[in-house]
Design a protein around this motif. Structure first.
Motif, PDB file in Angstrom:
ATOM      1  N   SER B  20      -7.510   4.700  -6.551  1.00  0.00           N
ATOM      2  CA  SER B  20      -6.925   3.383  -6.328  1.00  0.00           C
ATOM      3  C   SER B  20      -6.410   3.344  -4.899  1.00  0.00           C
ATOM      4  O   SER B  20      -5.764   4.299  -4.448  1.00  0.00           O
ATOM      5  CB  SER B  20      -5.784   3.129  -7.322  1.00  0.00           C
ATOM      6  OG  SER B  20      -5.333   1.795  -7.208  1.00  0.00           O
ATOM      7  N   ASN B  21      -6.721   2.246  -4.181  1.00  0.00           N
ATOM      8  CA  ASN B  21      -6.491   2.205  -2.740  1.00  0.00           C
ATOM      9  C   ASN B  21      -5.771   0.938  -2.318  1.00  0.00           C
ATOM     10  O   ASN B  21      -6.096  -0.146  -2.808  1.00  0.00           O
ATOM     11  CB  ASN B  21      -7.840   2.250  -2.009  1.00  0.00           C
ATOM     12  CG  ASN B  21      -8.638   3.474  -2.362  1.00  0.00           C
ATOM     13  OD1 ASN B  21      -8.558   4.503  -1.711  1.00  0.00           O
ATOM     14  ND2 ASN B  21      -9.418   3.385  -3.434  1.00  0.00           N
ATOM     15  N   PRO B  22      -4.827   1.031  -1.371  1.00  0.00           N
ATOM     16  CA  PRO B  22      -4.141  -0.165  -0.882  1.00  0.00           C
ATOM     17  C   PRO B  22      -4.958  -0.856   0.207  1.00  0.00           C
ATOM     18  O   PRO B  22      -5.429  -0.219   1.144  1.00  0.00           O
ATOM     19  CB  PRO B  22      -2.849   0.411  -0.286  1.00  0.00           C
ATOM     20  CG  PRO B  22      -3.233   1.782   0.202  1.00  0.00           C
ATOM     21  CD  PRO B  22      -4.332   2.263  -0.725  1.00  0.00           C
ATOM     22  N   ILE B  24      -5.015  -4.750   2.427  1.00  0.00           N
ATOM     23  CA  ILE B  24      -4.327  -6.023   2.644  1.00  0.00           C
ATOM     24  C   ILE B  24      -5.298  -7.030   3.237  1.00  0.00           C
ATOM     25  O   ILE B  24      -6.019  -6.723   4.191  1.00  0.00           O
ATOM     26  CB  ILE B  24      -3.083  -5.825   3.539  1.00  0.00           C
ATOM     27  CG1 ILE B  24      -2.121  -4.860   2.819  1.00  0.00           C
ATOM     28  CG2 ILE B  24      -2.383  -7.169   3.823  1.00  0.00           C
ATOM     29  CD1 ILE B  24      -0.861  -4.545   3.550  1.00  0.00           C
ATOM     30  N   ARG B  53       3.351  -1.284  -7.175  1.00  0.00           N
ATOM     31  CA  ARG B  53       2.013  -1.396  -6.569  1.00  0.00           C
ATOM     32  C   ARG B  53       0.994  -0.586  -7.379  1.00  0.00           C
ATOM     33  O   ARG B  53       1.165   0.618  -7.571  1.00  0.00           O
ATOM     34  CB  ARG B  53       2.046  -0.890  -5.124  1.00  0.00           C
ATOM     35  CG  ARG B  53       2.872  -1.774  -4.193  1.00  0.00           C
ATOM     36  CD  ARG B  53       2.750  -1.331  -2.759  1.00  0.00           C
ATOM     37  NE  ARG B  53       1.449  -1.677  -2.212  1.00  0.00           N
ATOM     38  CZ  ARG B  53       1.128  -1.504  -0.924  1.00  0.00           C
ATOM     39  NH1 ARG B  53       1.999  -0.978  -0.074  1.00  0.00           N
ATOM     40  NH2 ARG B  53      -0.067  -1.836  -0.485  1.00  0.00           N
ATOM     41  N   PHE B 136      -9.024  -0.238  12.852  1.00  0.00           N
ATOM     42  CA  PHE B 136      -8.045  -1.316  12.727  1.00  0.00           C
ATOM     43  C   PHE B 136      -7.535  -1.667  14.109  1.00  0.00           C
ATOM     44  O   PHE B 136      -7.111  -0.790  14.866  1.00  0.00           O
ATOM     45  CB  PHE B 136      -6.906  -0.911  11.784  1.00  0.00           C
ATOM     46  CG  PHE B 136      -7.354  -0.895  10.349  1.00  0.00           C
ATOM     47  CD1 PHE B 136      -7.144  -1.997   9.533  1.00  0.00           C
ATOM     48  CD2 PHE B 136      -8.040   0.196   9.837  1.00  0.00           C
ATOM     49  CE1 PHE B 136      -7.590  -2.012   8.217  1.00  0.00           C
ATOM     50  CE2 PHE B 136      -8.488   0.192   8.521  1.00  0.00           C
ATOM     51  CZ  PHE B 136      -8.267  -0.902   7.711  1.00  0.00           C
ATOM     52  N   LEU B 137      -7.651  -2.956  14.453  1.00  0.00           N
ATOM     53  CA  LEU B 137      -7.272  -3.422  15.782  1.00  0.00           C
ATOM     54  C   LEU B 137      -6.009  -4.262  15.700  1.00  0.00           C
ATOM     55  O   LEU B 137      -5.784  -4.968  14.712  1.00  0.00           O
ATOM     56  CB  LEU B 137      -8.392  -4.282  16.375  1.00  0.00           C
ATOM     57  CG  LEU B 137      -9.726  -3.556  16.648  1.00  0.00           C
ATOM     58  CD1 LEU B 137     -10.799  -4.573  17.033  1.00  0.00           C
ATOM     59  CD2 LEU B 137      -9.557  -2.517  17.749  1.00  0.00           C
ATOM     60  N   SER B 186      -2.956  -7.655  12.717  1.00  0.00           N
ATOM     61  CA  SER B 186      -3.864  -6.543  12.463  1.00  0.00           C
ATOM     62  C   SER B 186      -5.165  -7.019  11.819  1.00  0.00           C
ATOM     63  O   SER B 186      -5.159  -7.900  10.955  1.00  0.00           O
ATOM     64  CB  SER B 186      -3.176  -5.514  11.552  1.00  0.00           C
ATOM     65  OG  SER B 186      -4.075  -4.489  11.190  1.00  0.00           O
TER      66      SER B 186
END
Lengths: 209, 220
Positions: B20-22, B24, B53, B136-137, B186
């Motif tokens: 299981s991964n967070p 957004i 979560r 991720f920028l 982000s």
């Protein structure tokens, strides 16, 4: 012969040593130090053991050792006859040492962020999170290439003290406001580490079920 | 109302079975989880019980279990197990919030709209795409897309700008960058490739080039 660990349950650095002692199946006495809020590690009695006033400290057969990374090397050198956790061949020894120093150096920014958020330390939290993010990227970039090779661990084909030393403060970083959303390779590596036989949890890092 | 729009949120190969991964998307927290048999699910990152979560949870077979009290949810979102009350059949009202999810081009995509109608971006055949890496920028998605397209334009090859930015490389490799709006500050960019460079060696090379692209964009 008795091994004594001067320990604090919520310390990621002490957790490194507890994990190692667990993986090696070694019995030891735990001497709890009231790090927060008691600041017992800055009292004269403790400074007599470690003048740096830092945890953990390991006493083993007359030796008194400070610094989690140094203690990991000592335990691997003395008790891991097969050289699994600290490989001695030139292809792996240097890289393991390199990531071990990274764990005690750049990655400690994540520990600083956690000290600020959890234990009210007065420090520049934005700078700590920025530095931790830069360090996590270095680790995630490395692990991304390891994944492309079908490899799991930081060095070689089994876990070493490099993985062990990097694990706690990366796993605990949420306590310092640093999530794992941007680090998919780190997430996969953390999960594999938690699956290792002999792994045990600490507050904030659950067992893998 | 979330926009009816598909966003890439991960490389398929990096979302492992039983994890299981967070993730957004547009400020909204998603638990992206994969069952033991490989089925991918995108759920609101919130346990209906106490709001924990679900990305911190663990996968047991085909169920996602919350880390807090161990409540188990099946892929249809229904709660099936409450460990503190093993004999109770959980009521139908206890249900995790599910979102549309698709696997294509080596990527996992979600659409947060209640009734998604939009089509996935079309990159041609689904076969042969391999993971390069995600970056991720700093900055919002428009800014990130512009910066990535601008950087790729300096590489050898032909850039096509769109929801997904692609680069046709001289050796016939096609590199694609798919965007994940995280929040105003982000953006995730997920790179996949197809063609001659879709080998381990080729992926290493492309992944290094993508890191260099990230560094150039951030140093500008």
């Amino acid at each position: 012969m008795t091994i004594t660990l001067h320990d604090y349950s919520l310390s990621g650095s002490c957790y490194k040593v507890r994990l190692m002692l667990g993986f090696l199946g070694l019995d030891y006495d735990r001497r709890q130090v009231d790090f927060y809020p008691g600041r017992q590690h800055k009292r004269p009695e403790f400074l007599a053991i470690n003048p740096l006033g830092q945890l953990p400290v390991l006493e083993d057969d007359g030796l008194v050792l400070r610094d989690a990374q140094a203690i990991l090397c000592h335990l691997a050198n003395r008790y891991d006859g097969g050289g699994t956790w600290l490989p001695r061949d030139p292809a792996r020894f240097g890289p393991v040492m390199m990531w071990l120093m990274f764990a005690g150096g750049e990655l400690m920014a994540a520990s600083s962020a956690r000290l600020h958020d959890v234990m009210s330390y007065d420090l520049d939290i934005d700078a700590a999170r920025r530095s931790a993010r830069a360090a996590f990227r270095v680790l995630d970039d490395h692990l991304t290439h390891r994944e492309i090779d079908g490899a799991t661990w930081i060095v070689g084909d089994h876990p070493t003290i490099a993985d062990l030393a990097c694990f706690p403060y990366v796993a605990l970083s949420g306590d310092g406001g640093i999530g794992h959303e941007e680090y998919p390779a780190i997430r996969n590596w953390l999960r594999e580490f938690r699956k290792l036989p002999g792994f045990h949890a600490m507050s904030g890092i659950p067992e893998y079920v | 109302m979330p926009p009816d729009q598909w966003n890439a949120v991960a490389l398929d190969s990096q979302i492992r079975a039983s994890s299981s991964n967070p993730v957004i998307v547009n400020d909204y927290a998603v638990a992206l989880w994969r069952s033991a048999s490989g089925q991918v699910n995108a759920w609101e990152d919130r346990c209906p019980h106490r709001g924990m979560r679900l990305s911190l949870g663990f996968v047991e077979g085909e169920q996602l279990r919350c880390i807090y009290h161990g409540w188990g949810y099946a892929p249809d979102g229904q709660c099936r197990q409450i460990p503190a009350h093993p004999d109770l059949t959980p009521p139908k009202t206890i249900c995790a919030r599910r979102h549309a999810v698709e696997r294509r081009y080596g990527l996992i995509w979600t659409n947060l709209a209640d009734d998604p109608q939009a089509a996935l971006p079309d990159l041609g055949a689904d076969e042969g795409w391999v993971a390069v890496r995600s970056i991720f920028l700093t900055g919002g998605v428009q800014e990130a897309r512009k910066a990535v397209a601008g950087d790729l334009a300096e590489w050898d090859g032909t850039v096509s700008d769109g929801d997904v930015v692609t680069l046709e490389m001289p050796d016939g490799t096609r590199l694609a960058a798919a965007f994940q709006p995280v929040d105003a500050g982000s953006t995730g960019v997920h790179f996949v490739a197809r063609g001659p460079a879709a080998t381990a060696e080729g992926r290493h090379g492309l992944a290094r080039q993508v890191v260099q692209l990230r560094n150039r964009i951030e140093n500008n």
